[in-house]
Motif scaffolding. Structure first.
Motif, short mmCIF file in Angstrom:
data_model
loop_
_atom_site.label_atom_id
_atom_site.label_comp_id
_atom_site.label_asym_id
_atom_site.label_seq_id
_atom_site.Cartn_x
_atom_site.Cartn_y
_atom_site.Cartn_z
N VAL A 3 0.86 -1.18 0.00
CA VAL A 3 0.00 0.00 0.00
C VAL A 3 0.90 1.24 0.00
N HIS A 4 0.56 2.23 -0.84
CA HIS A 4 1.35 3.45 -0.92
C HIS A 4 0.70 4.56 -0.11
N HIS A 5 1.53 5.27 0.66
CA HIS A 5 1.06 6.34 1.54
C HIS A 5 1.78 7.63 1.18
N LEU A 6 1.04 8.74 1.17
CA LEU A 6 1.61 10.06 0.94
C LEU A 6 1.77 10.78 2.28
N LEU A 7 2.98 11.28 2.54
CA LEU A 7 3.26 12.02 3.75
C LEU A 7 3.67 13.44 3.38
N ILE A 8 3.06 14.43 4.02
CA ILE A 8 3.35 15.84 3.80
C ILE A 8 3.95 16.38 5.09
N LEU A 9 5.16 16.97 5.01
CA LEU A 9 5.92 17.31 6.20
C LEU A 9 6.04 18.81 6.44
N PRO A 10 6.18 19.21 7.72
CA PRO A 10 6.22 20.64 8.06
C PRO A 10 7.53 21.34 7.70
N ASP B 2 3.56 -1.77 8.53
CA ASP B 2 2.21 -1.71 7.98
C ASP B 2 1.70 -0.27 8.03
N GLY B 3 0.50 -0.05 7.52
CA GLY B 3 -0.05 1.29 7.44
C GLY B 3 -0.20 1.96 8.79
N CYS B 4 -0.60 1.19 9.80
CA CYS B 4 -0.77 1.74 11.14
C CYS B 4 0.56 2.24 11.70
N GLU B 5 1.61 1.45 11.50
CA GLU B 5 2.93 1.81 12.02
C GLU B 5 3.49 3.05 11.31
N ILE B 6 3.28 3.13 9.99
CA ILE B 6 3.74 4.31 9.25
C ILE B 6 2.98 5.56 9.71
N ALA B 7 1.67 5.40 9.92
CA ALA B 7 0.86 6.54 10.37
C ALA B 7 1.30 7.01 11.75
N GLN B 8 1.69 6.10 12.62
CA GLN B 8 2.16 6.49 13.96
C GLN B 8 3.44 7.31 13.86
N ILE B 9 4.36 6.88 12.99
CA ILE B 9 5.61 7.63 12.82
C ILE B 9 5.30 9.00 12.20
N ALA B 10 4.36 9.02 11.24
CA ALA B 10 3.97 10.30 10.64
C ALA B 10 3.45 11.25 11.71
N LYS B 11 2.63 10.76 12.60
CA LYS B 11 2.09 11.60 13.68
C LYS B 11 3.20 12.08 14.59
N ASP B 12 4.17 11.20 14.87
CA ASP B 12 5.26 11.55 15.77
C ASP B 12 6.10 12.72 15.22
N SER C 147 -8.95 -1.34 8.33
CA SER C 147 -8.16 -2.54 8.06
C SER C 147 -6.71 -2.19 7.79
N CYS C 148 -6.48 -1.03 7.19
CA CYS C 148 -5.12 -0.60 6.86
C CYS C 148 -4.46 0.13 8.02
N TYR C 149 -5.19 1.07 8.62
CA TYR C 149 -4.56 1.98 9.58
C TYR C 149 -4.86 1.67 11.05
N GLY C 150 -5.79 0.76 11.30
CA GLY C 150 -6.05 0.32 12.66
C GLY C 150 -6.33 1.46 13.62
N ASP C 151 -5.60 1.48 14.74
CA ASP C 151 -5.82 2.49 15.77
C ASP C 151 -5.49 3.91 15.30
N MET C 152 -4.79 4.04 14.16
CA MET C 152 -4.41 5.36 13.65
C MET C 152 -5.39 5.89 12.61
N THR C 153 -6.50 5.20 12.39
CA THR C 153 -7.44 5.57 11.33
C THR C 153 -7.92 7.01 11.47
N GLU C 154 -8.21 7.44 12.68
CA GLU C 154 -8.72 8.79 12.89
C GLU C 154 -7.69 9.86 12.56
N TYR C 155 -6.41 9.48 12.52
CA TYR C 155 -5.37 10.46 12.20
C TYR C 155 -5.27 10.70 10.69
#
Length: 409
Positions: free
Chosen positions: A81-88, A117-127, A153-161
């Motif tokens: 799965v490909h994810h786009l991250l936009i950084l400050p 996985d997607g959840c782990e990438i999203a957590q790092i993105a939030k961090d 299914s992809c983002y798990g606990d990070m879905t709301e982020y």
């Protein structure tokens, strides 16, 4: 203020990308297109990050030839799965690179693959304070809905982020808004460009109302804070995309969903694999019979790059012919950029070029073009309507619904 943004593209360090994907070249071509804010792409690739740092004015400002850049990267997870991250900022890109380097070799490709996985990438993105969402979400190879049936299914606990979803070339708002779990998200239309030229860069883009052309302003628009938001999505007719309909990846024969199931997704013509199209995938996922757009959803305008419209209008075989380039140059010199020609000019102002070109631009604006859908990895194509012999306006034969005139917005 209103800005036009293309938030997903790649650098010369990504596979299958032009060596001309340099910051200076991208900046010049973005101005010709009328794009104010452009993604750097590939910002955690070691060599590209060094080039970004050299071009930057400071940690948060990258402006070249009047074009503003924002650090971005596309990351492939372990499920493809490909994810786009936009950084400050650049320093946050460095933090992200350090974190991701533990799970993959960032120097191999500008679009790295990591063992997360997607959840782990999203957590790092939030961090690191990055915005994150799925790229080309419906594409059948490397996308959210190719591997998963839901955001959760992809983002798990990070879905709301997750704050946005990139539609991709084979889908538009009407497709995605049949899936109610997506209604809260901001939809992005981006080019995913691999070359900087006018038929690729910003072939899809998003218009935003922002307080400033920087990460803070963009974040407010994507999160829809303080009245800021996306105000227009501009992109392909979904039928133009390479994977709009289900089709064989070898001979490109198209099949209905029922035929695909009956043939066990194997082409009876050449025995190639039939790849499920975005249209069929949306029908599987949809919990709504028709799109229900939330109040924050902007209009979606279907367009094509100006050079391609001119090529079709003149009946030329390439966008590089003298006739196409001459007309394109005349229009850019008159109006300043492609967006001004395609979105903002009036019919009577376009008379500096062949009337066939004027008619073609108006046909796109009014949704009067004919779409021959793509599939299996082959782009769809567009045909212009033929004028009636009695001189009356041609009727739309478009296989999608006709859009309103741009001047109605």
């Amino acid at each position: 203020m209103q800005i036009n943004a293309d938030l997903h593209l790649h650098s010369k360090y990504s596979m299958a990308c032009s060596k001309n994907m340099e910051l200076s070249t991208i900046s010049i071509e973005a101005r010709k297109k009328g794009i104010d804010l452009v993604a750097t792409g590939d910002c955690i690739h070691p060599k590209w990050l060094e080039e970004i740092k050299r071009a930057a004015t400071d940690n948060e400002t990258i402006s070249i030839n009047g074009t503003h850049f924002i650090p971005t990267t596309e990351i492939e997870d372990k499920d493809r799965v490909h994810h786009l991250l936009i950084l400050p900022s650049i320093s946050k890109a460095e933090e992200l690179a350090e974190a991701m380097s533990k799970y993959g070799n960032l120097a191999v490709d500008g679009r790295p693959t990591v063992r997360l996985d997607g959840c782990e990438i999203a957590q790092i993105a939030k961090d690191v304070g990055a915005l994150i969402g799925p790229c080309h979400a419906f594409t059948p190879w490397t996308a959210l809905y190719a591997s998963h049936d839901s955001l959760d299914s992809c983002y798990g606990d990070m879905t709301e982020y997750i704050s946005f979803l990139e539609l991709g070339l084979s889908a538009d708002s009407d497709y995605a808004d049949r899936i109610s779990e997506l209604h809260r998200l901001t939809f992005l239309t981006n080019s995913d460009a691999h070359s900087p030229w006018s038929n690729k860069l910003a072939r899809e883009f998003t218009r935003f109302k922002v307080p400033s052309i920087d990460f803070e302003g963009l974040e407010k628009a994507i999160l829809r804070k303080e009245g800021y938001k996306a105000t227009l999505n501009v992109g392909f007719f979904p039928g133009e995309g390479k994977y709009n309909e289900s089709a064989c990846i070898k001979c490109y024969t198209h099949y209905t969903h029922e035929e695909c199931i009956r043939q066990n997704w194997r082409c009876p013509e050449c025995r190639g694999q039939i790849k499920k199209g975005v249209q069929d995938r949306v029908n599987e996922l949809a919990d709504l019979d028709s799109p229900q757009h939330p109040d924050h959803r902007p209009d979606y305008i279907h367009l094509a790059p100006l050079a391609e419209i001119i090529m079709m209008a003149l009946g030329h075989a390439s966008i590089t012919t003298k006739g196409v380039t001459s007309a394109w140059t005349a229009l850019i010199e008159r109006f300043g950029n492609e967006v001004a020609v395609l979105l903002d000019s009036k019919n009577e102002q376009l008379g500096i070029v062949d009337q066939r070109i004027v008619d073609a631009i108006m046909a796109f604006r009014n949704g009067e073009v004919i779409i021959r859908p793509g599939g299996g990895g082959e782009y769809g194509h567009i045909e212009l309507p033929s004028p009636k012999e009695d001189g009356t306006e041609p009727q739309s034969q478009n296989e999608t619904k006709a859009q309103s005139s741009l001047f109605d917005f």
